[in-house]
Write a protein that holds these residues in place. Structure first.
Motif, PDB file in Angstrom:
ATOM      1  N   ASN A   1      -7.727  13.476  -7.513  1.00  0.00           N
ATOM      2  CA  ASN A   1      -6.480  12.791  -7.811  1.00  0.00           C
ATOM      3  C   ASN A   1      -6.110  12.006  -6.559  1.00  0.00           C
ATOM      4  OD1 ASN A   1      -3.492  12.269  -7.874  1.00  0.00           O
ATOM      5  ND2 ASN A   1      -3.883  12.963  -9.956  1.00  0.00           N
ATOM      6  N   VAL A   2      -5.951  10.705  -6.728  1.00  0.00           N
ATOM      7  CA  VAL A   2      -5.671   9.826  -5.591  1.00  0.00           C
ATOM      8  C   VAL A   2      -4.230   9.345  -5.684  1.00  0.00           C
ATOM      9  CG1 VAL A   2      -6.332   7.713  -4.378  1.00  0.00           C
ATOM     10  CG2 VAL A   2      -8.085   9.082  -5.552  1.00  0.00           C
ATOM     11  N   ASP A   3      -3.495   9.555  -4.615  1.00  0.00           N
ATOM     12  CA  ASP A   3      -2.132   9.012  -4.538  1.00  0.00           C
ATOM     13  C   ASP A   3      -2.197   7.510  -4.323  1.00  0.00           C
ATOM     14  OD1 ASP A   3      -0.575  11.264  -4.808  1.00  0.00           O
ATOM     15  OD2 ASP A   3      -0.302  11.557  -2.652  1.00  0.00           O
ATOM     16  N   LEU A   4      -1.553   6.781  -5.219  1.00  0.00           N
ATOM     17  CA  LEU A   4      -1.308   5.360  -4.962  1.00  0.00           C
ATOM     18  C   LEU A   4       0.199   5.293  -4.734  1.00  0.00           C
ATOM     19  CD1 LEU A   4      -2.184   2.435  -4.791  1.00  0.00           C
ATOM     20  CD2 LEU A   4      -2.129   2.303  -7.282  1.00  0.00           C
ATOM     21  N   LYS A   5       0.575   5.328  -3.467  1.00  0.00           N
ATOM     22  CA  LYS A   5       1.961   5.667  -3.125  1.00  0.00           C
ATOM     23  C   LYS A   5       2.961   4.566  -3.445  1.00  0.00           C
ATOM     24  CE  LYS A   5       0.345   8.896   0.370  1.00  0.00           C
ATOM     25  NZ  LYS A   5       1.037  10.162   0.066  1.00  0.00           N
ATOM     26  N   GLY A   6       2.471   3.371  -3.511  1.00  0.00           N
ATOM     27  CA  GLY A   6       3.309   2.220  -3.832  1.00  0.00           C
ATOM     28  C   GLY A   6       2.361   1.054  -4.040  1.00  0.00           C
ATOM     29  N   PHE A   7       2.932  -0.121  -4.253  1.00  0.00           N
ATOM     30  CA  PHE A   7       2.021  -1.240  -4.465  1.00  0.00           C
ATOM     31  C   PHE A   7       2.408  -2.447  -3.620  1.00  0.00           C
ATOM     32  CE2 PHE A   7      -0.624  -4.213  -6.980  1.00  0.00           C
ATOM     33  CZ  PHE A   7      -1.792  -3.469  -6.946  1.00  0.00           C
ATOM     34  N   THR A   8       2.978  -2.184  -2.449  1.00  0.00           N
ATOM     35  CA  THR A   8       3.233  -3.265  -1.494  1.00  0.00           C
ATOM     36  C   THR A   8       2.764  -2.802  -0.117  1.00  0.00           C
ATOM     37  OG1 THR A   8       5.453  -2.472  -0.953  1.00  0.00           O
ATOM     38  CG2 THR A   8       5.273  -4.089  -2.753  1.00  0.00           C
ATOM     39  N   GLU A   9       2.313  -3.769   0.673  1.00  0.00           N
ATOM     40  CA  GLU A   9       1.951  -3.437   2.049  1.00  0.00           C
ATOM     41  C   GLU A   9       3.193  -2.966   2.814  1.00  0.00           C
ATOM     42  OE1 GLU A   9      -0.829  -2.930   3.344  1.00  0.00           O
ATOM     43  OE2 GLU A   9      -2.291  -4.035   2.133  1.00  0.00           O
ATOM     44  N   ARG A  10       4.361  -3.520   2.445  1.00  0.00           N
ATOM     45  CA  ARG A  10       5.605  -3.085   3.113  1.00  0.00           C
ATOM     46  C   ARG A  10       5.818  -1.582   2.938  1.00  0.00           C
ATOM     47  NH1 ARG A  10      10.210  -0.855   2.384  1.00  0.00           N
ATOM     48  NH2 ARG A  10       9.741  -0.525   0.179  1.00  0.00           N
ATOM     49  N   PHE A  11       5.631  -1.098   1.735  1.00  0.00           N
ATOM     50  CA  PHE A  11       5.840   0.323   1.472  1.00  0.00           C
ATOM     51  C   PHE A  11       4.903   1.158   2.357  1.00  0.00           C
ATOM     52  CE2 PHE A  11       5.106   4.344  -0.539  1.00  0.00           C
ATOM     53  CZ  PHE A  11       6.333   4.717  -1.057  1.00  0.00           C
ATOM     54  N   TYR A  12       3.631   0.818   2.326  1.00  0.00           N
ATOM     55  CA  TYR A  12       2.668   1.613   3.116  1.00  0.00           C
ATOM     56  C   TYR A  12       2.962   1.504   4.610  1.00  0.00           C
ATOM     57  CZ  TYR A  12      -0.456   3.530  -0.402  1.00  0.00           C
ATOM     58  OH  TYR A  12      -0.973   4.294  -1.417  1.00  0.00           O
ATOM     59  N   ARG A  13       3.319   0.312   5.077  1.00  0.00           N
ATOM     60  CA  ARG A  13       3.571   0.122   6.515  1.00  0.00           C
ATOM     61  C   ARG A  13       4.843   0.858   6.950  1.00  0.00           C
ATOM     62  NH1 ARG A  13       4.709  -5.240   6.607  1.00  0.00           N
ATOM     63  NH2 ARG A  13       6.911  -4.681   6.470  1.00  0.00           N
ATOM     64  N   ASP A  14       5.920   0.660   6.212  1.00  0.00           N
ATOM     65  CA  ASP A  14       7.218   1.167   6.674  1.00  0.00           C
ATOM     66  C   ASP A  14       7.425   2.646   6.391  1.00  0.00           C
ATOM     67  OD1 ASP A  14       7.601  -1.419   7.383  1.00  0.00           O
ATOM     68  OD2 ASP A  14       9.175  -1.855   5.909  1.00  0.00           O
TER      69      ASP A  14
END
Ligand code: SF4
Length: 373
Positions: A184-197
């Motif tokens: 099961n892979v987390d796709l935590k969000g779909f913007t680079e902003r989300f992953y970065r911040d």
């Protein structure tokens, strides 16, 4: 300063020396560059002298038998029990971490349960589990231990499950997933902003892992997105995520939208309303995704599996327990014969909603009344 104990020096793989004398870890896209005695961001991989070591090999934060649906995996041996464990540390820094007591732990704080790979495999079998899950914290950071456990499991007919954020570099990824049956892979969000911040990571690296799993492996995988109010739950973002999954991974990849509970550094953010989960599910289905689930809330309709051919109920779930089974012995809809994608056996497991902590005593696994990680 070198504070790495002698029993914390299991030889690590995936690193190389740099011209300036530092050593670079190549396990994840952080590519930590370390002087002697330094630990990487994950805290559990470290440089000891002229090599990298894994400091948590053979030690766990605890063991539990869980329903496989809790990982969550809805198309992999439904209803079965999975022997679950994790270690300490993480290679992302998610401010919303729902397992922060483990992922942010320093190894010595939490790793009170030593266990060899063979002991774990034997325990899983003894306790009637069909699989072992590397979970609670991300297994890519304890790759050497996870792979040895996976080898021991496969030797006795136990399958392996990785619960991961997919934040792993290409060579380590290939080695790691070669030993996994499901993920099961987390796709935590779909913007680079989300992953970065919020995670200090990069979305692209996770998408690469998902595409790799689809195109290069036979690993059965499902995706989980924790919906956080105001952060990753807009119509536009859910639209883009769903469109990408359908186009790049196909309509049969199960997608789980789960509810956030205030935790770690985001205690002031409200929990996810049920209406948000329902909206996300509707958007994903509009993009043609066939198996879209909601989790962390009680929703029998949203937790159940429905036939994409005729709409019949295939697997009824109430939280993690199964209450209906509409598949024949070959995993096809009893009503119309459409096959359900996944790893499905002739009959469902009967583990139910239970969560059973386990301790090892005198090299044997026994159920415990005590809570575990
Ligand atoms: S696995 Fe750990 S040490 Fe290696 S690059 Fe990632 S965070 Fe750094």
């Amino acid at each position: 300063m070198d504070d790495i104990a002698s029993d914390e020096r299991f030889p690590a793989r995936h690193w190389h020396g740099l011209a300036d004398g530092r050593i670079q870890c190549d396990v994840c896209p952080r590519y930590c560059k370390l002087h002697d005695g330094q630990r990487g961001l994950c805290f559990v991989r470290a440089r000891a002298g002229d090599r990298m070591v894994l400091t948590t090999y053979g030690r766990s934060s605890g063991f539990c038998v869980d329903p496989i649906e809790k990982k969550p995996l809805n198309h992999f041996l439904p209803g079965s029990a999975v022997f679950s464990f994790g270690t300490a540390g993480c290679n992302l820094t998610c401010k919303f971490c729902q397992n922060w007591d483990i992922s942010k732990a320093r190894a010595a704080d939490r790793l009170n349960s030593p266990a060899t790979p063979e002991l774990i495999a034997a325990a899983a079998r003894q306790l009637g589990c069909r699989s072992v899950a590397f979970t609670y914290n991300d297994p890519v950071i304890f790759l050497e231990y996870a792979i040895d456990v996976a080898k021991a499991c496969r030797a006795v007919g136990i399958k392996t499950v990785a619960v991961t954020a997919g934040y792993v570099a290409p060579e380590a990824r290939a080695e790691f997933f070669a030993h996994m049956d499901a993920a099961n892979v987390d796709l935590k969000g779909f913007t680079e902003r989300f992953y970065r911040d919020l995670c200090s990571g990069k979305l692209d690296a996770v998408l690469d892992t998902l595409v790799y799993l689809k195109r290069e492996t036979s690993v059965w995988f499902e995706i989980t997105t924790l919906l956080i109010p105001g952060e990753n739950d807009s119509d536009d973002e859910l639209d883009a995520l769903s469109r990408w999954v359908a186009a790049e991974l196909g309509r049969d990849v199960p997608l789980h939208f789960t509810a956030f509970h205030p935790d770690w550094k985001m205690r002031d953010t409200p929990q996810t309303p049920a209406a948000t989960l329902a909206r996300a599910r509707a958007i994903a289905r509009r993009h043609g995704l066939r198996y879209v689930y909601v989790g962390n809330v009680r929703d029998r309709d949203g937790a159940s599996t429905w036939c994409c051919g005729c709409g019949a109920l295939l697997i009824g779930r109430d939280q993690y327990a199964l209450f209906a089974w509409g598949l024949d012995e070959s995993g096809r809809c009893c009503n119309c014969g459409t096959a359900l994608p996944g790893v499905v056996e002739a009959s469902p497991g009967a583990w139910g909603n239970r969560r059973q902590p386990v301790v090892f005593r005198a090299a044997a696994a026994v159920p415990s009344g005590a809570g575990c990680a």
